[in-house]
Design an enzyme around this catalytic site. Structure first.
Site, PDB file in Angstrom:
ATOM      1  N   TRP A 211      -2.078   1.922  12.842  1.00 13.03           N
ATOM      2  CA  TRP A 211      -2.293   0.651  13.527  1.00 13.03           C
ATOM      3  C   TRP A 211      -1.066  -0.268  13.472  1.00 13.03           C
ATOM      4  CZ3 TRP A 211      -5.657   2.847   9.999  1.00 13.03           C
ATOM      5  CH2 TRP A 211      -6.875   3.298  10.508  1.00 13.03           C
ATOM      6  N   ASP A 212      -0.006   0.124  12.764  1.00 15.80           N
ATOM      7  CA  ASP A 212       1.147  -0.753  12.521  1.00 15.80           C
ATOM      8  C   ASP A 212       0.723  -1.963  11.694  1.00 15.80           C
ATOM      9  OD1 ASP A 212       3.755  -1.667  12.574  1.00 15.80           O
ATOM     10  OD2 ASP A 212       3.580  -2.601  14.541  1.00 15.80           O
ATOM     11  N   PHE A 213      -0.127  -1.728  10.703  1.00 18.76           N
ATOM     12  CA  PHE A 213      -0.608  -2.790   9.820  1.00 18.76           C
ATOM     13  C   PHE A 213       0.323  -2.918   8.614  1.00 18.76           C
ATOM     14  CE2 PHE A 213      -5.332  -2.662  11.256  1.00 18.76           C
ATOM     15  CZ  PHE A 213      -5.103  -3.680  12.157  1.00 18.76           C
TER      16      PHE A 213
END
Length: 793
Positions: free
Chosen positions: A469-471
């Site tokens: 998620w590109d978290f």
């Protein structure tokens, strides 16, 4: 007025009102049928039928058309109350436009009937509705959704003389210190007199960012040491100013850096006369050349040591003051690697991570973190997330392990524990991770504590497993000592994340202080991908802007764009924070922008309060087979097609916005929040920012409606009970009462700001200053180069 002879103007007006009503009905009818067909609300379909009938009847000059519109308004009001209750902004978007339309139609009734009683009734109804519409409009200028927890009493305690903040009058690090505090013990400026703050001086860098020419943003938080203020620019200049006058002392130009991502969030400061030798304890530090120096990261991957007094490169550091950070990194394409955040100065070491071009391709530059001797520039140690055998230079001719998680935001340092805390991103590309190794996943989206003397990991804690998620972990870790009721002290680390979660850990060992639970999460079905069955939820700390959305949470400036947001929501797969990407359209909320982004948090040791600001922008996205992406199409970090070269899939991303360009979920879109680090409770939360300098379709509304807009940038808190913040979408520096969140002062800036305010006291004049760098907001094309200092008269 004779209903049988309304005149040309009356006929034209009636036809116009009827046509607009009918067109609205057709729009609602078509969109409502679509929404109902995919399992959404039936309101719009039914309202469309009523509006179309109303328009047709009015076009035929039938009173029944106005009556039908009135029925539509009543139906809308009842549905809105059932749908969202008494929440102001959700009700406003559902009822305000129909009510305003009803006012016009009520005053149009004389064109539809000659009966005096009906005309009078319509006029009275129109007047009542007009008053209600005006009252709602006026009310929209008052903040809504304020949370104040009356069970959480804020009690100020004295700052112990042993606290390092107690005697600190300067701002020598990005966060004021190496612990991420962003706190000042200065208290000349108070909630009582902050209203008297005036501009003391303004300086200009002469390097305002040129919009749409490269990806450049001014995000610098200045440093202040002694009588000098130090500012770095997006275009790779470092400038020294006098702190009392703003007069430029010297300027160092390091070159243009790169054109793909131009940022300088901060610089590091080193004083050889006071620093401890942490790499070789007990050894003396040679302070003969440039003992006070600044470490300046450039856009093309260099680290420059600058004499703090002269602005000249420190001759004994590296190669004439320069260390090439690309050495040992293997292939580094132009723009693929740089240090955008502040280097960390820990004792006699300067420690750097690096930002890589996010999402573009596999086999990108390494995420290695390295420590250099702050005097000589010699490499002391390296932490390679992909190879634990590496201790300094790479063990392979190809360099350090490529494509590993990197540290692109600020780090923190606990000198007593001898630990440096690294917040990591995930191995790029972001949205498909089927080809990542176990080593890639081990340290992704984590807090990693390494020993300052050796760079060897002491512990790590992962906030997101197998992150697709590109978290990234985005905030500089806040190191704080919680004083327990039994007299003991728990040294904690508070970390913010794009997920909107705040993780509270014991910084000695990484164990949770506030409960963190592994919970099952939705699983995807993309061929070749794997998914973590659980994710760590920080259940013991408040979540900020990460609630699970429903269709009723969809919003819009009008019912028309709300309808499109509802269709987008119901057309997408969505199961909360960890909804995995797929080949179908999925929603991500919070989006990969946050949540809580790189501005991080600040903390007040006199109240135990941690302050965070957030942005609430969802995304909708789906994976695209690589073979279906046309050649030359795609970007890296922007919206649209994200290429992800080397993988079987690219990714299409778009912000979850209405056709008018406003977020699809209801306001607030950004807040300031205070959390008690001792009780782990939310103390207050307020929306921050207005639509004055932004609005639908990017057109500034010009009105100070405090919806609470997405924020980007750090806060500053002071012992006197003030919280300063400028990272809003409107052009203001604000001061809040840090105990309750009440806005008590603001000053109009020439442009927006993404920078952190700082404060210091001049030894020469005795004045306390508050300084902000206003270079522009990413949501406006207006740019500036203003450094503004405020003080009391």
């Amino acid at each position: 007025m004779d209903v049988n002879n309304p005149g040309k103007l009356g006929k034209l007006w009636l036809k116009l009102v009827a046509a607009v009503t009918a067109l609205a009905g057709i729009y609602f009818l078509a969109g409502g049928a679509w929404l109902a067909g995919i399992g959404g609300s039936w309101y719009f379909l039914i309202a469309g039928i009523l509006l179309l009938g109303s328009g047709v009847l009015m076009f035929r000059r039938r009173l029944a058309g106005a009556v039908l519109f009135g029925i539509t308004l009543v139906y809308t009001a009842v549905w809105a109350l059932w749908d969202v209750g008494l929440q102001f902004w959700p009700l406003f978007s559902r009822v305000f436009a129909p009510a305003a339309g009803a006012v016009l139609i009520a005053f149009t009734v004389p064109l539809l009937t000659s009966r005096v009683g009906i005309r009078r009734g319509a006029f009275v109804s129109g007047c009542v509705l007009l008053v209600a519409v005006i009252a709602a409009f006026i009310s929209s200028f008052q903040p809504k959704g304020i949370i104040r927890n009356t069970d959480e009493a804020v009690v100020s305690k004295a700052l112990p003389e042993t606290d390092p903040h107690a005697s600190q009058a300067d701002w020598p690090a990005w966060s004021g210190d190496n612990k991420g505090s962003r706190f000042s013990s200065l208290s000349d400026i108070t909630p009582a007199n902050v209203k008297d703050l005036k501009v003391a001086w303004t300086a200009h860098t002469g390097e305002a960012v040129i919009p749409d020419k490269g990806d450049a943003e001014d995000q610098n938080t200045p440093l202040q040491i002694g009588d000098s203020l130090y500012v770095c620019t997006a275009y790779t200049s470092l400038i020294s100013y006098d702190i009392d006058s703003g007069k430029e002392k010297w300027r160092y130009k390091a070159g243009l850096g790169n054109s793909t991502y131009q940022r300088c969030r901060g610089i590091g400061y080193f004083d050889a006369t006071t620093a401890k030798n942490v790499a070789e304890p007990g050894s003396a530090i040679d302070a003969s050349v440039s003992p006070q120096r600044l470490f300046f990261p450039t856009g093309d991957g260099r680290l420059v040591a600058i004499d703090a007094h002269t602005g000249k490169p420190a001759a004994n550091f590296g190669n004439n003051g320069v260390v090439d950070l690309k050495i040992g990194m293997g292939e580094v394409k132009p723009g693929y690697y740089q240090q955008s955040s502040s280097p960390l100065v820990a004792g006699n070491l300067v420690i750097v991570g690096g930002r890589v071009v996010d999402n573009f391709e596999t086999n990108e530059p390494p995420g290695v973190v390295r420590a250099y001797n702050a005097v000589t520039g010699d490499l002391v140690w390296a932490w390679d997330p992909g190879n634990p055998k590496v201790t300094r230079e790479p063990l392979s001719p190809e360099g350090y392990t490529r494509g590993t998680p990197n540290v692109w935001v600020g780090m923190s340092y606990d000198a007593d524990l001898g630990l440096v805390y690294l917040p990591t991103g995930n191995a790029t590309p972001d949205f498909y991770a089927g080809e990542r190794t176990e080593a890639d996943d081990k340290y992704g989206s984590s807090i990693v504590a390494v020993k300052v003397s050796t760079g060897r990991p002491a512990w790590s804690f992962q906030t997101v497993h197998h992150d697709v998620w590109d978290f990234d972990v985005t905030g500089t870790p806040v190191l704080y000592d919680v004083k327990n009721d039994d007299g003991t002290v728990t040294p904690v680390l508070a970390e913010t994340s794009k997920t909107g979660m705040i993780y509270l850990l014991d910084r000695r060992n990484g164990k949770p202080v506030a409960p963190i639970e592994e919970k099952p999460v939705p699983q995807g079905n993309v061929p070749g991908e794997r998914y973590s069955p659980t994710q760590p939820y920080s259940t013991g700390m408040p979540g900020i802007g990460n609630e699970t959305l429903t269709e009723s949470d969809m919003w819009g400036a009008t019912p028309f764009d709300q309808l499109m947001c509802r269709i987008r929501f119901k057309s997408s797969r969505y199961d909360g924070i960890f909804t995995p990407p797929g080949l179908d359209t999925a929603l991500q909320y919070p989006g990969s922008l946050g949540g809580l982004n790189w501005g991080g948090a600040s903390v007040d040791p006199t109240t135990d309060l941690l302050y965070v600001n957030d942005l609430r922008l969802g995304l909708y996205h789906y994976l695209v087979p690589a073979k279906d992406i046309p050649a030359g199409l795609g970007s890296s970090e922007g919206m649209g097609i994200v290429v992800q070269k080397g993988l079987p899939y690219g990714s299409m991303r778009q912000r979850l916005m209405s056709p008018l360009g406003v977020p699809c979920q209801a306001p607030p879109f950004g807040t300031l929040s205070a959390i008690n680090l001792k009780t782990h409770k939310l103390v207050w939360q307020v929306p921050v920012g207005t639509v004055q300098d932004t609005g639908p379709l990017g057109i500034p509304v010009g009105l100070q409606m405090p919806l609470g807009m997405p924020t980007l940038g750090p806060t500053l808190t002071t012992r006197s009970g003030l919280l300063f913040f400028a990272g809003t979408q409107d052009f203001y520096l604000r001061a809040f009462n840090s105990h309750n969140g009440e806005e008590i002062w603001k000053s109009r800036l020439p442009v927006g700001s993404q920078s952190g305010p700082i404060t210091y006291r001049s030894a020469k004049t005795g004045k306390q200053y508050v300084v902000i760098f206003a270079g522009g907001s990413p949501h406006s094309s207006e740019r500036g180069d203003d450094i503004i200092a405020y003080s009391l008269p």
